[in-house]
Design an enzyme around this catalytic site. Structure first.
Site, PDB file in Angstrom:
ATOM      1  N   ARG A  51      -7.207  11.561   0.359  1.00  0.00           N
ATOM      2  CA  ARG A  51      -6.267  11.376   1.466  1.00  0.00           C
ATOM      3  C   ARG A  51      -5.665  12.706   1.888  1.00  0.00           C
ATOM      4  NH1 ARG A  51      -0.958  10.224   3.034  1.00  0.00           N
ATOM      5  NH2 ARG A  51      -0.823   8.421   4.447  1.00  0.00           N
ATOM      6  N   CYS A  86       7.639  11.753   0.205  1.00  0.00           N
ATOM      7  CA  CYS A  86       6.679  12.718   0.745  1.00  0.00           C
ATOM      8  C   CYS A  86       7.321  14.098   0.857  1.00  0.00           C
ATOM      9  CB  CYS A  86       6.206  12.249   2.123  1.00  0.00           C
ATOM     10  SG  CYS A  86       4.835  13.210   2.777  1.00  0.00           S
TER      11      CYS A  86
END
Length: 515
Positions: free
Chosen positions: A430, A332
């Site tokens: 998302r 991430c």
């Protein structure tokens, strides 16, 4: 002697270490590597430690581990393995609603030991196809049916003994020429119990596979001798009231996700995760309220959040659990790209301390690289931990193995990577980017080294957590959290040199084997 002798008694013990409140009250953002837990007193063995944990308000697990809803981590095989070992798998939604619901259905209908979706070939396939299957899946015991699919008439079996000594020029041979034919096989009828199947395999002493066929001699399942050995008993298995394995699934917060939700409920899903990188939104709040109105008994895991203020809105909307973490995962890059997020240890402590007042369990999601990180997350108030990279490249993870520089690898990617976004719009939703002309990546795509099977890896993690609790002096995770909130559990910050000292150092070379 006189220089340091103060008193002949030992009743005085100086105050040592920091409470969690002191550790996280200074304003610094801390990760799991920035501190240690000080040890306590041991009067029990590690295997006595109870790891029972709450996933949601109504779902309890015997081990505090959850697999992440990522398309390179959790599909049916992973979810089944996680449930059998005491945790739960959350099915990713970077796919069609129908595919996702079918994966959930596989978990709910799973019968321990029976493989209902094995690799199947036809008599027309070649020997080279078997070697390719072996390279991808790590085995070569393959049932052969007339059309190369489940539900077709059984024609034979190919095993390693059929191909091990073939020359390279024989790799173009049709399997019909070398397979063990149907008339030479021992099979079991559909409806056979696992115990009966085990007895049949033991009596036959033939091969490593036992095909299960229906009245028309059509293949409906197989049982592997190796699976019988490891599937004899799963005392920690996560099951619902109907004795079916527990399974969760991720959905988005848009209107079309309501259709996905309906299919998942029909498939028997036990909990849904509202999958968003930033959960404190009107979209998620409205979705929580919608689900709670339509499916009152369905458990809703909301998030992701990293502050108490974010958590408040989702708890008020009716969330049954919170997923904590923003930008801390190994793949991430949200913190780097968007300058938004929070170091994971601080996020877990702050949100857990708030959510516990309302009986809402917290799932620590992201930043878990070692079993020590799991122990720290649980000691900071999390009830369970969600793992992505730690479970990637296991046998049960989706995807095929490949070799690079002699190392066996599997692909692993963040759901915010352009790679994942290009596959399905659910990944874009998302990150609220499905309508953007220019996509801003919040994740990367990479590869992870083969870790072997979940059935070996998870027991290692379980043992590690139990030994950590033993060193702390707590016989359960509930006691660990009680010690933390009372101030009895003490912590200490680590300097960079302390972190170096705590790792492997001073060696010319070494091999690090964890289990």
């Amino acid at each position: 002697m006189a220089d340091y002798l103060i008193s002949g008694g030992t009743s005085y013990v100086p105050d040592d270490g920091l409470t969690a409140q002191q550790l996280f009250g200074a304003g610094d953002g801390l990760t799991y590597n920035d501190f240690l837990i000080l040890p306590g007193y041991i009067d029990f063995t590690a295997d006595q430690v109870d790891l029972t944990s709450a996933l949601t308000k109504k779902i309890t697990l015997k081990t505090p581990m959850v697999s992440s809803p990522m398309d390179t981590v959790t599909e049916a095989s992973m979810a089944i393995a996680m449930a059998l070992t005491g945790g739960i798998g959350i099915m990713h939604h970077n796919c069609t609603p129908e595919f996702q619901a079918n994966e959930v259905r596989k978990v709910k209908k799973y019968e321990q030991g029976f493989i209902t979706d094995p690799v199947v070939l036809s008599p027309k396939h070649r020997v080279r196809d078997v070697f390719e299957a072996k390279a991808r899946h790590g085995f070569c015991g393959i049932p052969i049916t007339e059309n190369g699919k489940m539900g077709s008439k059984l024609a034979g079996i190919i095993s390693s003994r059929d191909i091990d000594f073939l020359k390279s020029e024989e790799h173009d041979l049709a399997l019909s020429e070398i397979m063990t034919r149907r008339e030479d096989l021992v099979v079991a009828p559909a409806g056979v119990t696992l115990k009966e199947a085990n007895e049949i395999l033991q009596r036959s002493k033939k091969g490593k596979l036992l095909p299960i066929v229906n009245g028309n001699d059509e293949l409906v399942a197989i049982i592997a001798r190796t699976d019988l050995k490891k599937n004899r008993d799963y005392p920690l298995a996560s099951k619902d009231a109907k004795k079916q394995l527990l399974c969760g699934a991720a959905i988005g917060t848009h209107e079309d996700d309501k259709y996905r939700l309906d299919l998942l409920v029909q498939a028997g899903v036990d909990a849904v995760v509202l999958d968003s990188s930033q959960g404190n939104s009107i979209f998620q709040i409205n979705m929580i309220k919608f689900i709670k109105e339509k499916y009152q008994d369905l458990q809703v895991i909301a998030g992701n959040v990293v502050t108490a203020a974010q958590a408040k809105n989702l708890i008020d909307a009716g969330a049954d659990a919170l997923r904590v973490g923003m930008g801390s995962g190994s793949i991430c890059i949200t913190q780097e790209v968007l300058a938004c997020g929070r170091p994971q240890a601080t996020a877990v402590y702050k949100v857990s301390e708030y959510a516990r007042r309302f009986g809402v369990p917290v799932i620590a999601d992201g930043g878990i690289q070692t079993v020590g990180h799991i122990a720290k997350a649980l000691a900071l108030g999390a009830s369970t931990v969600m793992m992505g990279s730690l479970l990637a490249a296991t046998t049960e993870a989706p995807g095929e193995y490949f070799f690079s520089d002699g190392i066996r690898l599997k692909k692993y990617r963040g759901m915010g990577s352009l790679d994942a976004m290009d596959k399905n719009v659910s990944s874009q939703k998302r990150y609220f980017s499905e309508a953007d002309k220019i996509k801003v990546a919040q994740g990367v795509s990479g590869a992870v080294q083969d870790k072997g099977s979940i059935h070996k890896f998870i027991p290692y993690l379980i043992a590690g957590i139990q030994h950590s609790c033993q060193d702390i002096g707590a016989k359960s995770l509930t006691q660990v959290r009680a010690m933390m909130y009372s101030g009895e559990l003490k912590f200490e910050k680590r300097t960079m040199s302390a972190q170096v000292e705590g790792g492997v150092h001073g060696l010319h070379s070494y091999e690090k084997r964890l289990f």
